[in-house]
Each structure stands twice: as structure tokens, then as C-alpha cells.
Design a protein around this motif. Structure first.
Motif, short mmCIF file in Angstrom:
data_model
loop_
_atom_site.label_atom_id
_atom_site.label_comp_id
_atom_site.label_asym_id
_atom_site.label_seq_id
_atom_site.Cartn_x
_atom_site.Cartn_y
_atom_site.Cartn_z
N ILE A 90 10.15 49.73 -102.02
CA ILE A 90 9.47 48.48 -101.68
C ILE A 90 10.37 47.30 -101.99
CG2 ILE A 90 7.52 46.97 -102.25
CD1 ILE A 90 5.91 49.50 -102.86
N ALA B 170 13.32 47.14 -99.60
CA ALA B 170 12.90 46.67 -98.28
C ALA B 170 12.66 45.17 -98.30
CB ALA B 170 11.64 47.41 -97.86
N LEU C 117 17.43 40.24 -93.24
CA LEU C 117 17.18 40.51 -91.82
C LEU C 117 16.73 39.25 -91.11
CD1 LEU C 117 17.30 43.14 -90.17
CD2 LEU C 117 14.86 43.38 -90.52
N ARG D 278 12.73 43.43 -79.51
CA ARG D 278 11.37 43.91 -79.79
C ARG D 278 11.37 44.93 -80.92
NH1 ARG D 278 9.89 44.42 -74.51
NH2 ARG D 278 10.35 46.65 -74.56
N VAL D 279 12.31 45.86 -80.85
CA VAL D 279 12.35 46.92 -81.88
C VAL D 279 12.65 46.31 -83.26
CG1 VAL D 279 13.71 48.89 -82.71
CG2 VAL D 279 12.90 48.85 -80.36
N VAL D 280 13.63 45.40 -83.29
CA VAL D 280 13.98 44.79 -84.59
C VAL D 280 12.81 43.98 -85.14
CG1 VAL D 280 15.49 43.15 -85.76
CG2 VAL D 280 16.47 44.81 -84.18
N THR E 240 9.68 44.45 -84.50
CA THR E 240 8.62 45.38 -84.91
C THR E 240 8.94 45.96 -86.29
OG1 THR E 240 8.20 45.99 -82.62
CG2 THR E 240 7.38 47.49 -84.29
N ILE E 241 10.21 46.35 -86.46
CA ILE E 241 10.61 46.90 -87.76
C ILE E 241 10.35 45.87 -88.86
CG2 ILE E 241 12.60 47.62 -89.15
CD1 ILE E 241 13.78 48.82 -86.55
N LYS F 190 6.37 45.28 -89.24
CA LYS F 190 5.60 46.41 -89.79
C LYS F 190 6.06 46.80 -91.19
CE LYS F 190 3.37 48.09 -85.79
NZ LYS F 190 3.11 49.16 -84.84
N SER F 191 7.36 46.65 -91.44
CA SER F 191 7.78 46.99 -92.81
C SER F 191 7.34 45.90 -93.79
CB SER F 191 9.29 47.25 -92.87
OG SER F 191 10.00 46.09 -92.53
N ALA G 113 4.01 46.93 -94.68
CA ALA G 113 4.08 48.06 -95.61
C ALA G 113 4.45 47.59 -97.02
CB ALA G 113 5.07 49.10 -95.11
N VAL G 114 5.32 46.60 -97.09
CA VAL G 114 5.71 46.05 -98.39
C VAL G 114 4.48 45.44 -99.07
CG1 VAL G 114 6.97 44.16 -99.49
CG2 VAL G 114 8.15 45.68 -97.90
N ARG G 115 3.74 44.67 -98.30
CA ARG G 115 2.55 44.01 -98.86
C ARG G 115 1.54 45.05 -99.38
NH1 ARG G 115 -2.23 43.08 -96.73
NH2 ARG G 115 -1.53 43.86 -94.72
N LYS G 116 1.32 46.08 -98.57
CA LYS G 116 0.39 47.15 -98.97
C LYS G 116 0.90 47.86 -100.22
CE LYS G 116 -2.22 49.16 -95.17
NZ LYS G 116 -2.19 50.28 -94.22
N ALA H 275 16.36 50.11 -95.65
CA ALA H 275 15.13 50.23 -96.45
C ALA H 275 13.86 49.98 -95.63
CB ALA H 275 15.19 49.30 -97.66
N LEU I 24 9.17 52.63 -93.02
CA LEU I 24 8.38 52.93 -91.82
C LEU I 24 8.42 54.41 -91.45
CD1 LEU I 24 9.13 49.98 -89.37
CD2 LEU I 24 7.14 50.37 -90.80
#
Lengths: 391, 305
Positions: free
Chosen positions: A289, A292, A299, A328-330, A332-333, A336-337, A340-343, B246, B251
């Protein structure tokens, strides 16, 4: 409090509890596989869930009521064979009950009568929570056999996880109950017993005389096994309270399982069982976490940078992405990550509360990190068991 | 009457609550019943402890908690009409007798109460937060099982109308909730077989709960996978690849889980289609307790209306 490693190395019996869906069965198998690989012990894992993939992973055609040994080659990692041996069995309620009756029946006549009785078949197969009692019976039998040094038992998915621990006591109470005495008193003398009259009036009216007779017959037979059953129930209870018996609560950090885990921690302690381990399963690694989080900050700064885009294009040139796809992919990464970090951060707040709760109850909180991968081989089970570490 | 079942931990209570809230919201007088007295339903409905006597917890939505002793009391009052009953004092001991010694009686007292509410047309719909997959057959088919055990008597007579009601697919159905994981899906398929092969009880729907989104979609998948490979193999080292490491690792759990989900869902959909059973998929809701129910109720409104 004993550490998880100490429990696996020196314990004789581990009872794994927790709500449904938290990965109890896999955890039991993983800890068993790890213990067998690490220590020179004969480890038996008794499970109630017939997970097909788990059986596949262990190289078993299927789990059955009979104990099977896992081939040591399946547990060999990087050329190192396991230090101990691993065994597994799935508790089949029906077959286990039949075996139990056969053992407790005073003679073959009683045995056959009970086994062919219509009520018996229904009692064991469908109605009462008979799997609770049988799970306790099986663990006792395994523990007493001296065929194994460590028995890990995955408890049945009861709505109330403690039912299983109360099963021996309830069985004893049943044999000692006025109810059973009433039921098995001769029909004639029953009429003269004033105390019994209200019971039979209502029972006759509701159930019908015939059903009552059937029940009476069955329990008269059943009662001849009282001595065997009561002795067993006492022994099982004693084993559960033994020094080298250890309880474990497995949970995820979702609210419902956590709720159940908290209840179990308190209840086990109240009943004087030695709860040594609480396992938080499917936890996102704190290190990851944080990494990231750092990466996401970079990023954000570099995503518009042409050299960044160029590097991504180069990395993915095999699939010839368009500029639109890359952006779009970058994004999205990154989005969404970040989610995930927040969660993950919230999870670790919950985890901290659970750590305090566990240490207040003299239990060690251990963590098992989440992995999306399904367990496909026994060595993956060993690795999973090994990865469980103190919080 | 709908019996909501599923493996432990898949969100039975949540789904039953959402379904009941939805039914109430479209004007149906709805009864939701907790069968195990564990208090989870009250939490999920954000209300105080439930009793045997149904209580209107929100407009049109009535909730109760099953209690076999109360059910027996009501049963005796309605059917046995034995004036002596009142002199027996607490029924607990008699219940003990009846329920513990005679298999299936406890189940039939509970299911009987549900059937009674349906027969009397007290509600438009009865939603049962039922037993888990392992015990649902004993619960929903208790009258049929018991009638096989009992030759004569009041109970035997009672099982007849209950069976008719439970076996009438226009009246009664089982709803199986599963998460798209190995064991819940396996148990769902086993239960579909068991219900079909050993009972006359119908299945109304299979619900996949807590389904996740694809991490990336369509043509982006290939790009994403290629990038993940590059990050893992470190074949083209760069700051960009480093910065993505990371986050992509984080993900990866979701990606792999989603992959397994898709496989499990395919099985579930195929099996439901084969059995002519309605299939419904519900996305994972990131909230707690009653908030999940509120969101899920909204989803059901959107999907079912």
C-alpha cells in the motif's frame, strides 16, 4: 499465549473456527501443509468442506471419510522434502455416525436395529445438527489414536460457530434428561406417572400414537448405548480443555465476519478454551500500500511527460497500442489502484482494532496477505501457511 | 413465499432484506422472517430486536424472528384446541420433548408458521432469511420428510396442505445466493441438483452477489496485460515501468480474482439456464450493513421494474 509457530510445532490439537466464507478450510490445509513441511510431525487436517480444488491441490482424487496421506513429493519444495508427513480426511457425517453406532452398540443386534431404523437415518442425515457432534467425535478419535502428532480441525459451518463445541455437552444432557427417561419408560407404567401425563397428552395429540411408539422404540435402543456416548462426550470435553489444545479464529476484515470473530474471541475465552491465534485473512500488505502510494504520486507528475509515454509504448509494443489506449490504461491503473490504496488504509485501521482485541484476550493476531491466485498445488499451500505472520 | 438460501457468508440476509424492501416499496405487504434468531436481520434492517409477533419496521414491511416455542403455542391454540394446554404452564418443556426427540418437528413448526401466514393471505409476499445450503432441504421440505416418517396423527394431516403449498411453484420458491467463488458456486450447483432430484420444491432464482467489475475492458485488456508482463519481467527498465509496479501489483489481486469470477459465473449461468432458473448478477457494493441493503434495494428497483 503461544505463538502460531509454537502451536504448530508443539500443539496436539488445533480447532479452527470462524464465520463462513473467510477461507477457514484453505487456512487449515495451508497451516497443516506448512507444519508437515517444516516440522518432523505427523499432521492430520480434518475438514468438512469438500473443496474440489483443495483436493486437487493435495493430489487427492477426492476427500473421503477415511484418512489419506498426502504424497511427500507433493509437499517437496525446491528439492527439499517435507520434514514431516501430512494426512487429510473429510468428515462424512453419515459414515461417521454409522461407525460411531457400531462402536458404541452393546451387541450386533442393537447395532443393526439402530442402523436400519428410519428415525435414525433421518436424525443423522437431515435434522439435528448431528455434524457438530460428529466433528468433535472425529477429532477426539484422531487425537487419541497416536497416529498423529498434530490434528487440525476445520469446524462445520454452523450458523452458530459455538454449537460444535457444545455438542458433547448437549449429547450428555440428552442422555441424562428426564425426556429420555420418559420416552424409554414402559408404556404401561407411563400411564401411572402423573408427572409424565401432560407430556404424553400433548405429544399424543400432536404427533399421533404411532409416531410416539416409533420414537420410543428408537430411543430405547439408543439408550443402551448411553454408557459409551456419555463416556465419549466427557472425554471429548476434557480434550478440548487440554493444555496442548489450541483454538484459532479466522476472519477477513469485512464487517460481518469480523463481527462473528469478535463474538467468538469473547465466547471462547468465557468458556475457558485456550484461544492462541486470531488470523486476519486476505489482508492487503501494508508495504505494498505504501509503495503504491509513493508510486502514484510520481505517476501523477510524470503521466504527461513524453518520455513516460514513450517508455510505456516501448514496454507494450508487442500489442501496438494506440495513444488513446495507453492513456486510458494508465489512468485506469492510477484511479483503481488509488481506490485500492484507500481501501487498504481503512483495512489497516480495522486490523489495528483487531490486534488490540486479540492481545486483550491473550491471543496473537496473525496476518495472511490476500492473493488473487487460486491454490493449484500443495506447495502453494505450504507457501501460504508459511506466509502467515504475526501482525 | 421465497426462501433465500446460500452458503454461509455470501450475503443471504442482505439480499433477503433488499428483496423485502423492494417488494414493500412497490406496494406489496411484505413479511420478512429471520429463522435463526441471531439478530443479523435486525441489524441489516437497521431496526431493534425482532420478536415472534411481526412488527412493521417501515411502510409495508413487516419483520419477525422465528421462535419454535411461540409457534407451538400458536399451533396448539389454532389446531389442537386442547383446554388443558393452558394449565401446562411454560411450553418449553413440552417443546423440548416434541422438538428434540421427534425429528423434523422443530422444522415443521417453523415452516408451518410461514405457510400459515401465506394460507391466511396475511401478506402479499413472505420472504424467508432461510437456513444455509446444507440445511435448506430439511427446512423447506420438512413437511414431506415428516410425512414419510409419520403414518397417522394430527401432524401427518397438517403436512398435507403445507406440502401442497411448498410444492406449488407459483406460490413457493427457493432463491439461492452465491458469490462468484469456487465453494459457493459448487454448493449452489449441488443444491440445484438436490432440490431437483429429491424434492418437488422449485427454484425461483440464482443470484450472484458481490460480482466485481473488470479492471480494464475490451481492447485495453491486451495493453494492460502486456504492460503487466513488462513490469514483472523488467525487460524494458524505465522510471515509468517502476512507477507502475506497485499500483499494478495492487491491482493484480483484483485482476486474478476477476478471472476466477468469470469462470465461476459462466458455470453458474450455464447451470441456471439449463434448469430454466432466473439468473441475476449483483455488483459488489462498497458499504456496510444497512447501507448495503439500501443500495441493493435501489439496484433491484432498477433491474426488476
Amino acid at each position: 499465549m503461544k505463538s502460531l509457530r509454537t502451536v504448530l510445532e508443539t500443539g496436539r490439537l488445533v480447532v479452527v473456527t470462524g464465520s463462513g466464507g473467510v477461507g477457514k478450510t484453505t487456512m487449515s490445509a495451508a497451516l497443516g501443509a506448512f507444519a508437515a513441511s517444516q516440522y518432523n510431525r505427523r499432521v492430520l487436517v480434518l475438514t468438512v468442506d469438500p473443496a474440489r480444488r483443495l483436493a486437487d491441490a493435495l493430489g487427492l482424487e477426492s476427500f473421503g471419510n477415511a484418512v489419506v496421506e498426502i504424497e511427500s513429493s507433493a509437499l517437496t519444495r525446491n528439492g527439499t522434502p517435507p520434514a514431516g508427513r501430512m494426512f487429510a480426511a473429510m468428515i462424512d457425517t453419515k459414515a461417521s455416525w454409522d461407525e460411531l453406532i457400531a462402536r458404541c452398540a452393546p451387541n450386533t443386534d442393537v447395532r443393526d436395529k439402530v442402523l436400519s431404523n428410519k428415525l435414525y437415518r433421518n436424525l443423522t442425515e437431515r435434522f439435528v445438527h448431528s455434524h457438530d457432534y460428529i466433528a468433535m467425535e472425529r477429532l477426539f478419535e484422531a487425537q487419541q489414536s497416536n497416529d498423529y502428532d498434530l490434528v487440525i480441525v476445520d469446524t462445520p459451518p454452523s450458523r452458530n460457530a459455538l454449537d460444535v463445541l457444545d455438542a458433547p455437552k448437549r449429547m450428555k444432557e440428552f442422555f441424562g434428561s428426564r425426556l429420555l427417561k420418559l420416552l424409554t419408560t414402559q408404556a404401561q407404567s407411563r400411564l401411572f406417572s402423573l408427572a409424565a401425563k401432560p407430556f404424553f397428552l400433548v405429544a399424543d395429540r400432536i404427533l399421533g400414537a404411532r409416531f410416539l411408539t416409533d420414537i420410543t422404540e428408537f430411543f430405547t435402543l439408543f439408550r443402551t448405548m448411553e454408557e459409551g456416548f456419555v463416556k465419549r462426550a466427557n472425554e471429548v470435553e476434557a480434550v478440548l480443555k487440554q493444555q496442548d489444545t489450541s483454538f484459532m479464529v479466522v476472519t477477513t476484515l469485512e464487517s460481518a465476519p469480523l463481527h462473528e470473530a469478535e463474538f467468538l474471541i469473547d465466547a471462547l475465552r468465557e468458556r475457558g478454551f485456550s484461544l492462541n491465534t486470531v488470523i486476519a485473512n486476505r489482508v492487503t500488505s501494508k508495504e505494498l500500500i505504501e509503495q503504491a502510494q509513493d508510486a502514484l504520486a510520481k505517476l501523477e507528475a510524470s503521466v504527461q511527460d513524453p518520455s513516460f509515454v514513450q517508455a510505456v509504448v516501448k514496454a507494450t509494443e508487442a500489442v501496438e497500442p494506440t495513444a488513446g489506449q495507453i492513456s486510458r490504461v494508465v489512468s485506469t491503473i492510477s484511479r483503481k489502484s488509488a481506490e485500492a490504496v484507500r481501501k487498504g488504509e481503512l483495512e489497516h485501521i480495522t486490523l489495528e482494532a483487531l490486534r488490540k482485541r486479540s492481545s486483550d484476550s491473550q491471543a496473537e493476531l496473525c496476518i495472511c496477505a490476500i492473493s488473487g491466485a487460486e491454490i493449484a498445488r500443495a506447495t502453494a499451500l505450504v507457501a501460504l501457511g508459511e506466509s502467515v505472520h504475526p501482525a | 413465499m421465497l426462501f433465500v438460501t446460500g452458503k454461509g457468508g455470501v450475503g443471504k440476509t442482505t439480499f433477503a432484506s433488499a428483496l423485502a424492501s423492494f417488494a414493500a416499496s412497490i406496494g406489496k405487504k411484505t413479511l420478512i422472517v429471520e429463522m435463526d434468531d441471531k439478530g443479523a436481520l435486525a441489524r441489516s434492517l437497521a431496526t431493534t430486536e425482532l420478536q415472534f409477533a411481526a412488527r412493521e419496521v417501515s411502510p409495508n414491511l413487516f419483520a419477525m424472528s422465528m421462535n419454535t416455542e411461540d409457534s407451538l403455542r400458536e399451533y396448539i391454540r389454532l389446531f389442537v384446541k386442547n383446554p388443558l394446554v393452558n394449565t401446562f404452564g411454560p411450553l418449553a418443556k413440552i417443546l423440548d420433548f416434541v422438538a428434540n426427540a421427534a425429528p423434523g418437528v422443530k422444522e415443521i413448526l417453523a415452516v408451518g408458521k410461514l405457510c400459515w401466514e401465506v394460507r391466511e393471505h396475511n401478506y402479499d409476499i413472505v420472504i424467508v432469511d432461510a437456513e444455509a445450503t446444507g440445511h435448506i432441504v430439511a427446512q423447506v421440505d420438512a413437511p414431506a420428510i415428516l410425512s414419510g416418517l409419520v403414518q397417522v396423527g394430527v401432524i401427518r394431516e397438517q403436512t398435507k396442505w403445507m406440502q401442497e403449498m411448498l410444492h406449488d411453484k407459483a406460490t413457493t420458491g427457493v432463491v439461492i445466493v452465491a458469490t462468484p467463488e469456487e465453494m459457493p458456486v459448487l454448493e449452489t450447483m449441488q443444491l440445484l441438483d438436490t432440490l431437483h432430484n429429491t424434492t418437488n420444491v422449485g427454484v425461483s432464482a440464482v443470484v450472484a452477489n458481490r460480482v466485481h467489475d473488470d479492471v480494464v475492458q475490451g481492447g485495453d485488456v491486451a495493453v494492460f496485460n502486456s504492460l503487466w508482463q513488462a513490469v514483472q519481467s523488467n525487460a524494458v527498465p524505465s522510471d515509468a515501468v517502476e512507477a507502475l509496479r506497485a499500483p499494478m501489483q495492487l491491482l493484480n489481486v483484483a485482476t486474478q480474482r476477476r478471472q476466477n469470477e468469470v469462470g465461476n459465473l459462466e458455470q453458474l449461468v450455464a447451470r441456471s439456464r439449463e434448469g430454466g432458473v432466473m439468473f441475476m448478477s449483483l455488483m459488489d457494493i462498497d458499504a456496510h450493513d444497512h447501507d448495503v441493503v439500501t443500495s441493493m434495494t435501489q439496484v433491484l428497483k432498477d433491474e426488476l421494474q
